[in-house]
Design a protein around this motif. Structure first.
Motif, PDB file in Angstrom:
ATOM      1  N   ILE A  99      82.453 -22.628  57.888  1.00  0.00           N
ATOM      2  CA  ILE A  99      83.024 -22.947  59.205  1.00  0.00           C
ATOM      3  C   ILE A  99      83.324 -21.650  59.961  1.00  0.00           C
ATOM      4  O   ILE A  99      83.052 -21.529  61.153  1.00  0.00           O
ATOM      5  N   GLY A 119      80.796 -19.900  62.038  1.00  0.00           N
ATOM      6  CA  GLY A 119      80.339 -20.504  63.281  1.00  0.00           C
ATOM      7  C   GLY A 119      79.245 -21.545  63.077  1.00  0.00           C
ATOM      8  O   GLY A 119      78.592 -21.954  64.021  1.00  0.00           O
ATOM      9  N   VAL A 142      78.158 -25.346  62.363  1.00  0.00           N
ATOM     10  CA  VAL A 142      78.720 -26.698  62.376  1.00  0.00           C
ATOM     11  C   VAL A 142      77.767 -27.607  61.594  1.00  0.00           C
ATOM     12  O   VAL A 142      76.833 -28.169  62.144  1.00  0.00           O
ATOM     13  N   ARG A 192      92.136 -27.965  57.369  1.00  0.00           N
ATOM     14  CA  ARG A 192      91.165 -27.539  56.353  1.00  0.00           C
ATOM     15  C   ARG A 192      91.617 -26.296  55.601  1.00  0.00           C
ATOM     16  O   ARG A 192      91.411 -26.180  54.396  1.00  0.00           O
TER      17      ARG A 192
END
Ligand SMILES: Cc1cc2nc3c(=O)[nH]c(=O)nc-3n(C[C@H](O)[C@H](O)[C@H](O)COP(=O)(O)OP(=O)(O)OC[C@H]3O[C@@H](n4cnc5c(N)ncnc54)[C@H](O)[C@@H]3O)c2cc1C
Ligand SMILES: Cc1cc2nc3c(=O)[nH]c(=O)nc-3n(C[C@H](O)[C@H](O)[C@H](O)COP(=O)(O)OP(=O)(O)OC[C@H]3O[C@@H](n4cnc5c(N)ncnc54)[C@H](O)[C@@H]3O)c2cc1C
Lengths: 370, 482
Positions: B241, B244, B246, B346
């Motif tokens: 994550i 960068g 997704v 997270r």
């Protein structure tokens, strides 16, 4: 006493020509709640950046403007969790989010609260969605002065009603938004625009090419169709080249000058048109000055006169869409139905009655005279 | 008490005799949803075929002052479709037509009883699919998905049901048919559709749903990475994550969950793993290739001892089989279990998982972890044996303490299974009285007499109708708690 919490209004403190008596400038949610609680007999309009305050119908009555510009600043940026908490008066220009971004297209000077309250969107809605999709938590001062929160600070959350959706696009009629939590996206490493003069009918071919564009914008005035591609440098190169070929276009670093701007003059009639995707070419072919997201079916139009407003509205409504007049000169505004037909209006009135039984917040500015 | 016999007669004449059930034995089929330890036999079951019939049933209920509860496929895991003993259960199983696949508009229009996966099947020939994919997608209904705002493994990238619904026809709790939105985006007025999605049947019944269709991605790449510790797998997730990327999905399973999945479906995950990650990327091939390499590197850098890359659709399906069967699979290693659903930021994953395992140990129960690591949505499975004196209570304690942990870390008491009746008691821990009161303003606007799925979500109803009373037995007369 409201007089202790507000200053007398000056000449600039009006909304659509209706002057206010008082202006309050709270700096915190608690101060804002105190202002609202002290203003229980007053009619109120909330002002953000004030960039589009004159859009929409003027209020039926106005005692107090609550200005949010002191209610400003970033409360939190949890980069690892890709979220940020922003006070409502924070300008969206120049947010410091490092390698991340709040993927909301906005006009210069707009605040967080104003953008959420109007549900405004721009070209990149195709890929990122709109304020309603990016907002994950919200703090609102209700018209009775109660501070209330909904959602939270995690993206995935189904506890209780999703009130953020209800406040988004409610034009300040349900209360004063003081704080918003948004999900963030990584800033893409690379981007490219493909500019072309392909017709809007080329959009299905772009979609079928599966290049996942971030935006597809059409502009009837220049006859251009432009595509924004974002991603990794290698990926962008390949995908942009594909679109370039498909549209017989040209790759550019910068967007066309009209990109993301409304097509109307400051004193013109500005409309927002939304239609099912397949109806976009028909709208573009009307000869009207339309511009906007050909990949989602949300376009903006500069209407010449009331006849054109009605013609465009009829076309949209017949196709299963909507046509809202966002802004118009006062004489036109006074005789126009700004919102057009609104299904579900009876239920909307019942919601308003629950939140603001005396109709003190932005009276008359919303659908059906809400 | 309302005259149920008279109501049943009215429903029979308005719908058709075979669409109304009052036989006690037949009614028992509907006594619970996926959360089977709460059972209530409804007074009447109605099986409408059309929106007009749903409206007729609701109007009959309103006239008689009788509560009604919607039910789709009954797979809900929070007791949302738990019937009301003196009420009508409105089952959408006869409303399963896909009314339109409008690929040119990227929309499909379906009846509420349509099974989630069937939408994708109808759209695939056009190059599209329906993105929200709960693990129950082969059986759960779109109406239930709308009510729960259901998510799935791929909502990390694509969002939840609420991001994929653009129109609803509902029967409001007063029996009126109302249209909210449609195929076009951004209808004017309040976003009542946004408020309805996730309202768990308390704001009326969805009778038609317009959903977004998503282009099938050009490329899908899936990897399975095995780690020697949970912390490593958590660190790999954060690194992905943080870089960068997704991904379409990042799913994690711990050793106990892997053990269960192996026992149930022999998915053949790398032996000796303390945790596995399934990472899936999708999109244009040019993007996916570059990022997939990056993700593989990040898993290695964070200590993955084995990385498998799905060579074809078959292998990809096998990776997912272990994950998607995990809930049911724990039945192989434990006679009884509680499926919990909570969310944490997270970044708090490693710490919260450590605390869960400490808690489990000190209470003498086992907890298996399967979860959507990418968005911090935990699904701890608390294992117990009801035959052992006191174990059920201990499991219940641990399960509740996990929810407290989620709140403590600023998360949520539910990421996708909903509040229903099971978690209403936790709502005041996540929201203050004013927050709950504000939600109920919406309830009062839609359903002032509280006849639409009463007693769910909110521990105490607001003044606009239903009498207060927080005791379960009081709110659900006739409820049996097992
Ligand atoms: C291409 C394009 C498309 C646009 N589309 C739209 C559109 O569809 N609809 C639209 O209205 N605007 C649209 N805009 C205009 C603009 O984006 C928004 O109006 C702007 O974001 C408002 O920000 P502001 O801070 O200046 O708000 P202001 O101009 O100060 O206020 C705008 C509205 O929001 C309310 N408001 C402001 N702050 C708060 C708050 N904290 N709590 C509650 N209510 C508040 C105000 O009462 C007022 O009704 C568009 C602009 C562009 C360039
Ligand atoms: C093995 C398994 C795996 C699962 N995995 C996931 C997952 O990955 N993600 C996830 O989000 N959920 C998951 N679930 C939970 C469940 O499948 C979802 O909540 C699903 O959306 C429920 O759909 P349903 O048709 O079974 O609804 P039901 O259980 O019948 O009802 C659920 C709620 O919706 C209401 N409702 C039903 N139909 C309507 C309607 N037409 N209008 C208004 N309200 C209505 C009911 O009143 C009730 O409150 C899982 C469940 C199981 C058993």
């Amino acid at each position: 006493m409201i007089e202790d919490l507000a200053r007398p209004a000056t000449g600039d403190d009006h909304v659509g020509g209706v002057p206010a008596r008082l202006v309050a400038e709270p700096a915190t949610t608690e101060e804002a709640a105190a202002v609202v609680a002290a203003a229980r007999d007053l009619t109120v309009v909330v002002r953000g950046g004030g960039t589009k305050l004159h859009w929409g119908p003027a209020p039926r009555s106005l005692d107090l403007i609550i200005d949010t510009r002191r209610l400003s600043g970033m409360v939190e940026h949890a980069a690892g969790d890709l979220i940020t908490v922003l006070r409502a008066g924070t300008p969206l220009d120049g947010l410091e989010l490092g390698e991340q971004q709040l993927a909301l297209d906005h006009p210069p000077g707009a605040t967080v609260g104003g953008t959420v309250a109007t549900g405004a969107s721009g070209p990149r809605r195709l890929h990122y969605g709109t304020a309603r999709d990016l907002l994950i938590g919200i703090t609102v001062v209700r018209p009775d002065g109660t501070i209330t929160r909904a959602g939270g600070k995690v993206v995935k959350n189904v506890a209780g009603y999703d009130l953020g959706k209800l406040y988004t696009g409610s034009y300040g009629t349900l209360g004063l938004i003081t704080e918003c939590v948004f999900r963030l996206h990584p800033r893409p490493a690379a981007h490219a625009y493909v500019r072309s003069t392909a017709p809007a009918r080329a959009v299905p071919a772009i979609l079928a090419a599966r290049v996942a564009p971030a935006a597809i914008e059409v502009d009837a005035g220049t006859g251009e169709l432009a595509v924004l591609i974002e991603g990794t440098p290698e990926g962008v190169r390949e995908r942009a080249a594909l679109v370039e070929k498909l549209l017989a276009g040209e790759i550019a670093e910068q967007p066309p000058g009209w990109w993301g701007l409304p097509p109307w003059e400051a004193d013109g009639i500005g409309m927002k048109l939304s239609v099912p995707l397949s109806q976009v070419p028909a709208l573009v072919d009307t000869g009207a000055n339309v511009r906007g997201s050909a990949g989602t079916g949300v376009l903006y139009a500069a209407a010449r006169d009331i006849t054109e407003v009605e013609r465009l509205r009829a076309l949209c409504v017949r196709g299963g869409g909507h046509a809202v007049v966002l802004t118009a000169p006062a004489p036109v505004r006074d005789i126009l139905d700004m919102w057009g037909p609104v299904p579900g209006l009876a239920l909307m009135r019942r919601v308003k009655d629950q939140f603001d039984p005396e109709h003190r917040f932005a009276p008359g500015r919303f659908v059906g005279g809400i | 008490m309302a005259d149920i016999d008279a109501l049943a007669r009215r429903l029979r004449s308005e719908l058709g005799p075979e669409q109304v059930i009052t036989d006690r034995q037949e009614l028992r089929t509907y006594e619970c949803d996926g959360l089977a330890h709460y059972k209530v036999v409804p007074a009447v079951v109605a099986l409408p075929h059309t929106a007009a019939q749903v409206a007729a049933v609701v109007r009959a209920c309103v006239a008689a002052g009788v509560p009604f509860v919607a039910r789709g496929s009954g797979t809900g895991l929070s007791g949302g479709a738990l019937p009301h003993a003196e009420g009508v259960l409105i089952v959408t199983a006869q409303m399963r037509r896909i009314l339109e696949v409008a690929a040119q508009d990227e929309r499909a229009v379906v009846e509420p009883g349509v099974i989630n996966l069937h939408v994708t099947k109808a759209a695939t020939p056009h190059g599209y699919y329906y993105a929200p994919d709960p693990s129950s997608q082969q059986i759960c209904s779109i109406g239930g998905n709308v009510a729960e705002n259901s998510g799935g493994a791929h909502c990390l990238k694509y969002g939840f049901t609420t991001n994929h619904v653009t129109g609803l026809q509902i029967v409001a709790p007063d029996g009126e048919l109302v249209r909210l939105g449609g195929k076009a985006p951004d209808p004017p007025g309040y976003d009542l559709m946004g408020a309805f999605v996730g309202s768990e049947g308390t704001l009326g019944i969805a009778t038609e749903v317009t959903v977004k269709l998503t282009r099938l991605p050009e490329s899908v790449r899936t990897l399975l990475a095995a780690f020697g510790s949970i912390d490593q797998a958590g660190a790999a997730t954060s690194a992905i994550i943080g870089a960068g990327v997704v991904p379409a999905a990042i799913e994690m399973m711990d050793a106990l969950a892997i053990e269960a999945a192996e026992a149930a479906v022999a998915c053949g995950y790398p032996p000796g793993a303390a945790a596995v990650l399934i990472v899936e990327l999708d999109g244009p091939a040019a993007e996916v290739e570059a990022q997939f390499e990056q993700v593989t590197g990040l898993c290695e850098a964070n200590g993955a001892f084995e990385i498998r890359i799905a060579a074809d659709e078959l292998e990809r399906a096998l990776f997912w089989k272990g994950r998607k069967s995990a809930f049911a699979a724990v039945g192989r290693i434990s006679p009884d279990y509680i499926v919990q659903d909570g969310v944490i930021p997270r970044t708090a994953l490693p710490e919260v998982l450590r605390r869960i395992s400490e808690m489990a140990e000190s209470h003498g129960v086992r907890v298996a972890n399967v979860f959507h690591a990418g968005d911090g949505n935990l699904h701890p499975l608390v294992l117990f044996d009801d035959g052992v004196e006191g174990e059920a209570e201990r499991a219940e304690t641990v399960s509740g303490a996990i929810i407290d942990l989620c709140i403590e870390y600023g998360g949520s008491i539910t990421g996708e299974h909903g509040v229903g009746m099971d978690k209403a008691k936790y709502m005041p821990r996540m929201f203050g009285p004013d927050d709950l009161d504000t939600m109920q303003l919406v309830r009062c606007a839609f359903d002032p007499s509280h006849l639409s799925n009463p007693g769910k979500i909110f521990p105490t109803p607001r003044l606009c109708g239903e009498k207060a009373g927080s005791d379960l037995r009081e709110r659900f007369p006739g409820v049996e708690v097992f």
